[in-house]
Design an enzyme around this catalytic site. Structure first.
Site, mmCIF file in Angstrom:
data_model
loop_
_atom_site.group_PDB
_atom_site.id
_atom_site.type_symbol
_atom_site.label_atom_id
_atom_site.label_comp_id
_atom_site.label_asym_id
_atom_site.label_seq_id
_atom_site.Cartn_x
_atom_site.Cartn_y
_atom_site.Cartn_z
ATOM 1 N N HIS A 81 0.846 -1.186 0.000
ATOM 2 C CA HIS A 81 0.000 0.000 0.000
ATOM 3 C C HIS A 81 0.879 1.232 0.000
ATOM 4 O O HIS A 81 2.096 1.148 0.205
ATOM 5 C CB HIS A 81 -0.970 -0.021 1.198
ATOM 6 C CG HIS A 81 -0.327 0.052 2.542
ATOM 7 N ND1 HIS A 81 0.516 -0.930 3.022
ATOM 8 C CD2 HIS A 81 -0.398 0.990 3.532
ATOM 9 C CE1 HIS A 81 0.923 -0.602 4.239
ATOM 10 N NE2 HIS A 81 0.389 0.562 4.571
ATOM 11 N N HIS B 1 1.434 3.830 1.927
ATOM 12 C CA HIS B 1 1.935 4.565 3.089
ATOM 13 C C HIS B 1 3.461 4.561 3.021
ATOM 14 O O HIS B 1 4.074 3.575 2.593
ATOM 15 C CB HIS B 1 1.454 3.933 4.403
ATOM 16 C CG HIS B 1 0.050 4.351 4.764
ATOM 17 N ND1 HIS B 1 -0.746 3.626 5.609
ATOM 18 C CD2 HIS B 1 -0.681 5.422 4.379
ATOM 19 C CE1 HIS B 1 -1.924 4.246 5.733
ATOM 20 N NE2 HIS B 1 -1.902 5.330 4.983
ATOM 21 N N ASP C 199 5.984 4.219 4.977
ATOM 22 C CA ASP C 199 6.859 3.203 5.562
ATOM 23 C C ASP C 199 6.867 1.904 4.757
ATOM 24 O O ASP C 199 7.583 0.963 5.102
ATOM 25 C CB ASP C 199 6.498 2.947 7.040
ATOM 26 C CG ASP C 199 5.034 2.594 7.259
ATOM 27 O OD1 ASP C 199 4.186 2.995 6.433
ATOM 28 O OD2 ASP C 199 4.730 1.922 8.263
ATOM 29 N N HIS C 200 6.099 1.865 3.685
ATOM 30 C CA HIS C 200 6.092 0.682 2.827
ATOM 31 C C HIS C 200 6.551 0.971 1.396
ATOM 32 O O HIS C 200 6.732 0.050 0.621
ATOM 33 C CB HIS C 200 4.680 0.058 2.784
ATOM 34 C CG HIS C 200 4.265 -0.479 4.108
ATOM 35 N ND1 HIS C 200 4.266 -1.821 4.418
ATOM 36 C CD2 HIS C 200 3.879 0.162 5.247
ATOM 37 C CE1 HIS C 200 3.880 -1.980 5.676
ATOM 38 N NE2 HIS C 200 3.628 -0.793 6.201
ATOM 39 N N HIS D 219 -7.177 -1.679 5.354
ATOM 40 C CA HIS D 219 -6.351 -0.707 6.071
ATOM 41 C C HIS D 219 -6.933 0.681 5.811
ATOM 42 O O HIS D 219 -7.995 0.797 5.214
ATOM 43 C CB HIS D 219 -4.898 -0.842 5.577
ATOM 44 C CG HIS D 219 -3.903 -0.101 6.419
ATOM 45 N ND1 HIS D 219 -3.900 -0.128 7.789
ATOM 46 C CD2 HIS D 219 -2.854 0.691 6.067
ATOM 47 C CE1 HIS D 219 -2.906 0.617 8.236
ATOM 48 N NE2 HIS D 219 -2.250 1.131 7.215
ATOM 49 N N ASP E 60 -0.300 -3.842 5.609
ATOM 50 C CA ASP E 60 -0.924 -3.601 6.899
ATOM 51 C C ASP E 60 -2.408 -3.954 6.807
ATOM 52 O O ASP E 60 -3.051 -3.719 5.785
ATOM 53 C CB ASP E 60 -0.813 -2.140 7.272
ATOM 54 C CG ASP E 60 0.615 -1.656 7.496
ATOM 55 O OD1 ASP E 60 1.556 -2.449 7.491
ATOM 56 O OD2 ASP E 60 0.770 -0.444 7.663
ATOM 57 N N HIS F 279 6.102 -5.606 11.770
ATOM 58 C CA HIS F 279 5.470 -4.284 11.704
ATOM 59 C C HIS F 279 5.151 -3.774 13.104
ATOM 60 O O HIS F 279 4.110 -3.197 13.373
ATOM 61 C CB HIS F 279 4.196 -4.308 10.844
ATOM 62 C CG HIS F 279 3.794 -2.950 10.368
ATOM 63 N ND1 HIS F 279 2.887 -2.161 11.021
ATOM 64 C CD2 HIS F 279 4.207 -2.216 9.309
ATOM 65 C CE1 HIS F 279 2.751 -1.011 10.376
ATOM 66 N NE2 HIS F 279 3.536 -1.027 9.328
#
Lengths: 302, 302
Positions: free
Chosen positions: B60, B62, B64-65, B140, B210, B268
């Protein structure tokens, strides 16, 4: 004036070589200059308080100078920042950041201001009562600016003892600091310099990366205390410097010499060379006051 | 099947906590799953050859990914990569990457293919003769998918001695490996299983991050050898998990149990807790085979 080098290598981040990012501390400001991937981690490593960074200056939109920006902005949000943040950089920077925020459905809870640059002339882009920041138009493969940070001359220092001896009323002390001559209690005009001292010489710092050898920047950076000038290559690769619109260490030194700067700080090294000392050696053949930036190095220019 | 955890923490990268990225080695493929900021440096640290990565799966959008993706793509170009690169991820990922390439005026010299995902149903998105990859629709705050990597059953192993004793002509060996009964030189039908052995059991790996606790993924991941399921929180913060659409370690374990997986791999993690061992402890109250992912940890699931 304090400069912390978070990264000073060109092209791509590696385990031991960060790409460009540096923090300039000037008159209580913490200016972040460029923001390569991983900058937020380096800021943490140096225990630089995120909230103190209110102005970020991006030279150009090549990855090694700005791929860490959106992550930093995003982390500021997660840390519930409240302070305003101002981003200065080439047109397009706002679109990149806002697109990623939109896709992540995450907007900042603080005010984020973009100041997009398009001019090819030097411009005053930030000013407060103590500091001015100007762009330095550079020439690279994409639109690029360096940045000139200048302290304004401070107030004159009052020699309190002398002022009292001269029988000057306290009410005039502020005027004295501002450089005016004043009348004393006896109606005499007291020349300012007889009761005040010169203020500390204002400091200046010029950041020039990335750019080909470009003499037209000289009048803009004339006499700065410290010039950071990129030196991606050594002399033997001058043809590569020209082709990729970068500079050699010798070219950086020529600029430093023509502009009568105090100290030349080299950086943006290609990782192809055995030692960065070679850059210093070459630059010193032209200009004597050369320092090497290095990831993690802190310079106190006071 | 080998899994290298490059990063397994949530939210923001720190000096000792990388955000999500992992490399799954399966049947000669090196699949990169998620790509948080700094992933390219971690790949170098683990001496993973950049050219072997031909498929990148992003869960996805975001930061941090995926904030390390554009830097990685850009570095591949600088290293004059020639191999094709396929990117799988939510719609929008192509726009982010191409916008940044356009602004940097730097295009890839290799073929870059985007496979943008929009479906809310599990889909087969990659297949060759040995491996299949399916999406696992997650829930998410933004559109998100996990990924299911499945080896196909290999050929049966020929028992050459038995086949020769059974007087089977070599020309039929390939058919035997494919599982067919064949006729021997004497005109008899030889049952396949009398001259072949079962192939190695195909392996499977499911990556789910997530996501909020979501039972509808259970049929998709039923019986996988290894399930990586996010566990951002511990039980005491279940309300936060629900609010932010993440899972607790116990919830991850419930999914693992319902889906009869071989091993549950947690990750995570929020950095708010003193020790990641707490996640394992909580998960083990529900499901016994729990392992902890950790930055730099390598798992050989053979």
């Amino acid at each position: 004036m304090k400069l912390t080098i978070l990264g000073c290598y060109s092209a791509t981040p590696r385990a031991l070589n960060n790409t460009t990012a540096q923090v300039l501390e000037m008159n209580n400001h913490m200016f972040l200059i460029d923001c390569g991937e991983g900058t937020q981690v380096e800021l943490r490593r140096h225990k630089i308080k995120f909230n103190r960074i209110k102005h970020i200056f991006i030279s150009h939109l090549h990855g090694d100078h700005f791929f860490g920006l959106v992550g930093l902005i995003s982390t500021f949000r997660l840390l519930t920042r409240e302070a305003d943040l101002h981003i200065y950089g080439p047109k397009g920077i706002k679109e990149v950041v806002t697109l990623q925020m939109r896709l992540a459905d995450s907007w900042t809870n603080y005010n984020l201001y973009f100041h997009e640059l398009t001019s090819k002339e030097s411009e005053l882009i930030f000013e407060d009562d103590k500091v001015q920041v100007y762009t330095i138009p550079l020439e690279h493969r994409v639109y690029a600016n360096g940045y000139l940070f200048k302290e304004k001359p401070g107030d004159r220092k009052l020699d309190v003892k002398a002022a009292k001896s001269a029988n000057i009323n306290k009410a005039y002390f502020k005027k004295l600091k501002q450089g005016f001559d004043v009348e004393n209690e006896d109606g005499e005009i007291i020349p300012n310099t007889s009761v005040t001292l010169d203020p500390k010489k204002p400091k200046s710092y010029a950041f020039c990366s990335d750019t080909v050898y470009k003499e037209t920047i000289v009048p803009i950076i004339e006499g700065v205390d410290v010039l950071y000038h990129e030196s991606t290559f050594l002399d033997k690769h001058e043809h590569l410097a020209e082709k990729t619109k970068h500079s050699t260490a010798t070219q950086a030194a020529k600029i430093a010499k023509s502009a009568h700067v105090g100290t030349l700080l080299l950086g943006h090294y290609s990782t192809r060379y055995d030692s960065i000392d070679l850059f210093k050696k070459e630059a010193e053949t032209v200009f004597k006051s050369v320092k090497l930036s290095k990831d993690g190095r802190v310079f106190n220019f006071s």
